[in-house]
Scaffold this motif. Structure first.
Motif, short mmCIF file in Angstrom:
data_model
loop_
_atom_site.label_atom_id
_atom_site.label_comp_id
_atom_site.label_asym_id
_atom_site.label_seq_id
_atom_site.Cartn_x
_atom_site.Cartn_y
_atom_site.Cartn_z
N UNK A 138 0.86 -1.19 0.00
CA UNK A 138 0.00 0.00 0.00
C UNK A 138 0.89 1.24 0.00
N UNK A 139 1.00 1.91 -1.14
CA UNK A 139 1.84 3.11 -1.25
C UNK A 139 1.30 4.00 -2.35
N UNK A 140 1.61 5.30 -2.25
CA UNK A 140 1.02 6.30 -3.14
C UNK A 140 2.09 7.16 -3.79
N UNK A 141 1.74 7.72 -4.95
CA UNK A 141 2.56 8.73 -5.61
C UNK A 141 1.81 10.06 -5.58
N UNK A 142 2.31 11.04 -6.32
CA UNK A 142 1.63 12.34 -6.37
C UNK A 142 0.34 12.30 -7.18
N UNK A 143 0.00 11.15 -7.76
CA UNK A 143 -1.28 11.04 -8.46
C UNK A 143 -2.45 10.91 -7.49
N UNK A 144 -2.17 10.58 -6.24
CA UNK A 144 -3.22 10.58 -5.22
C UNK A 144 -3.51 12.01 -4.79
N UNK A 145 -4.76 12.27 -4.40
CA UNK A 145 -5.15 13.63 -4.04
C UNK A 145 -4.38 14.15 -2.83
N UNK A 146 -3.92 13.22 -1.96
CA UNK A 146 -3.16 13.63 -0.78
C UNK A 146 -1.70 13.24 -0.87
N UNK A 147 -1.23 12.95 -2.08
CA UNK A 147 0.18 12.64 -2.28
C UNK A 147 1.03 13.90 -2.26
N UNK A 148 2.28 13.75 -1.88
CA UNK A 148 3.19 14.90 -1.82
C UNK A 148 3.50 15.38 -3.22
N UNK A 292 -10.29 -18.23 8.38
CA UNK A 292 -10.81 -18.24 7.01
C UNK A 292 -9.69 -18.22 5.97
N UNK A 293 -8.44 -18.45 6.39
CA UNK A 293 -7.30 -18.51 5.49
C UNK A 293 -7.18 -17.24 4.64
N UNK A 294 -7.25 -16.08 5.31
CA UNK A 294 -7.14 -14.79 4.63
C UNK A 294 -5.77 -14.18 4.87
N UNK A 295 -5.38 -13.26 4.00
CA UNK A 295 -4.12 -12.56 4.13
C UNK A 295 -4.18 -11.56 5.28
N UNK A 296 -3.06 -11.34 5.94
CA UNK A 296 -2.89 -10.21 6.84
C UNK A 296 -1.60 -9.52 6.41
N UNK A 297 -1.65 -8.19 6.28
CA UNK A 297 -0.51 -7.46 5.74
C UNK A 297 -0.27 -6.21 6.55
N UNK A 298 0.95 -5.69 6.41
CA UNK A 298 1.30 -4.38 6.91
C UNK A 298 1.43 -3.43 5.74
N UNK A 299 1.27 -2.14 5.99
CA UNK A 299 1.31 -1.16 4.91
C UNK A 299 2.04 0.10 5.37
N UNK A 300 2.94 0.60 4.53
CA UNK A 300 3.55 1.89 4.83
C UNK A 300 2.54 3.01 4.62
N UNK A 301 1.60 2.82 3.68
CA UNK A 301 0.63 3.86 3.30
C UNK A 301 1.36 5.17 3.02
#
Length: 408
Positions: A138-148, A292-301
């Motif tokens: 989970x990571x963003x560029x400046x194309x996101x409305x709240x990206x730097x 339920x054999x689901x993924x768990x992840x961490x995110x820098x966001x």
């Protein structure tokens, strides 16, 4: 006793550095098991350790949850302002000088906050003996409305490579990244396709072969929002419920998330709004995902604001992409959901000192001793301020006129 009376802050800091070494926090914690991993560690650059007091302080500011940051900012501004205004002075102060002294501490605090967000600096990276790929979901560029502004795909790739990642999904808000753009020159990291859909009171990270979706058809109610999981599955992608939305808005609906076809949940997210995820709720999500054999992840966001991450995933390829089995996090980030937010002004420095490695602790002690010697070093009459007598002795000697005492 005279040293304690004249330099109480330095002596108190030395005592705290030694006391917190008795029961330190692990540099990394496996957010799934809650234990310290034996096959992963943080690689700290030399400059990071050399200037550990600054490096660690900026990290601690970066890892604040939003409510804890607000409380700590108010308390620290009041305390530093009062200390500057009421501190004794050798000469009487005018009200203007007293106000100026009161503003110095809060001003430095604000500058540190700005530096934590904007200042490029050396950062720790993950080193792991595990067989797998260190990945960010989970990571963003400046194309996101709240990206730097200016936070391009190339800068995002460079940032991840410095932090020890080998791959990252690019998940801008409602802007699909299909993976067609080449990896920027000078980086070896893999940029993978993804998007973060904003739907009814929930953000859903979609990764894999994602395509544009009519977001309006998933708005207005929880029942309509839940259909997005099946839509992402039909595209061949995986859907991950993002923090803090499912915790704050849909905690009673997580069973419906599973039935609707969600593929996983974030259990750590480095954004200030998400860092306050309570540990007991994290354990409940882990139990639900495990059953339920689901993924768990961490995110820098990551949005380009701030220069250090708090979480890494060590993942293995699966049928539809990466399947996470390890989530390594900095303990200073995980404890943001503990205790009362109003106590953050005290608890955040305490957690910071407990999380120091021995090399960082030695750097702190060294700087405290250097500053203490500088402050305590006696100065002869007529000598200006400097790094004590030692530093002045290395410079050119001042010629002092000696009166002629020859008897007449």
């Amino acid at each position: 006793m005279n040293l304690l009376r004249r330099h109480p802050v330095a002596i108190a800091l030395v005592v705290l550095l030694l006391a917190t070494a008795i029961h330190p926090l692990s540099p990394l914690v496996d957010a799934v098991t809650g234990s310290a991993p034996g096959d992963a560690d943080l690689d700290r650059p030399i400059l990071y350790v050399l200037f550990a007091p600054l490096s660690n302080s900026l990290d601690a500011l970066t890892f604040f949850s939003q409510p804890r940051a607000e409380w700590a900012l108010v308390v620290w501004i009041l305390v530093l302002g009062a200390w500057g205004a009421l501190r004794r002075s050798a000469t009487p102060l005018t009200w203007r000088r007293r106000v100026a002294r009161a503003l110095v501490g809060p001003g430095i605090l604000i500058l540190l906050g700005v530096a934590a967000v904007l200042l490029p600096r050396p950062v720790p990276s993950l080193t792991s003996d595990s067989v797998g790929t260190v990945i960010d979901y989970h990571a963003h560029t400046n194309l996101s409305h709240d990206g730097r502004p200016g936070w391009t795909l190339a800068k995002l790739a460079e940032w991840h490579e410095r932090q020890g990642f080998e791959a990252t999904y690019v998940t801008d808000h409602n802007v699909v990244y299909d993976g067609s753009l080449p990896v920027p020159e000078g980086t070896s990291i893999s940029l993978l396709p993804g998007v973060e859909w904003s739907v009814h009171q929930q953000h859903v990270v979609a990764i894999g072969p994602v395509e544009p979706l009519p977001r309006d058809s998933f708005g207005g109610s929880t029942a309509r929002m839940l259909r997005i999981f099946a839509a992402i599955e039909r595209q061949g992608g995986l859907s991950i419920a993002s923090l803090p939305e499912y915790w704050r808005n849909h905690w009673q609906d997580l069973g419906a998330f599973v039935v609707a076809g969600v593929d996983g949940f974030e259990i750590v997210n480095c954004a200030p709004k998400a860092l306050g995820f309570p540990p007991d709720l994290r354990r409940q999500v882990l139990a639900l995902a495990g059953s339920h054999d689901l993924m768990v992840v961490g995110a820098s966001d990551n949005h380009g604001w701030g220069q250090v991450t708090c979480v890494w995933n060590v993942s293995r390829p699966g049928a539809q992409g990466f399947h996470t089995n390890r989530v390594f996090a900095r303990p200073l980030a995980l404890v943001q959901g503990n205790g009362w937010s109003w106590a953050a002004a005290v608890s955040q420095p305490w957690y910071l000192l407990r999380s120091l490695s021995w090399s960082e602790r030695a750097s702190w002690l060294t700087w405290v001793v250097i500053i203490l010697l500088y402050r305590a070093m006696p100065r002869r009459e007529g000598q200006g301020a400097g790094l004590g007598i030692l530093a002045r002795s290395l410079g050119p000697r001042r010629k002092v006129a000696v009166p002629n005492e020859t008897p007449t």
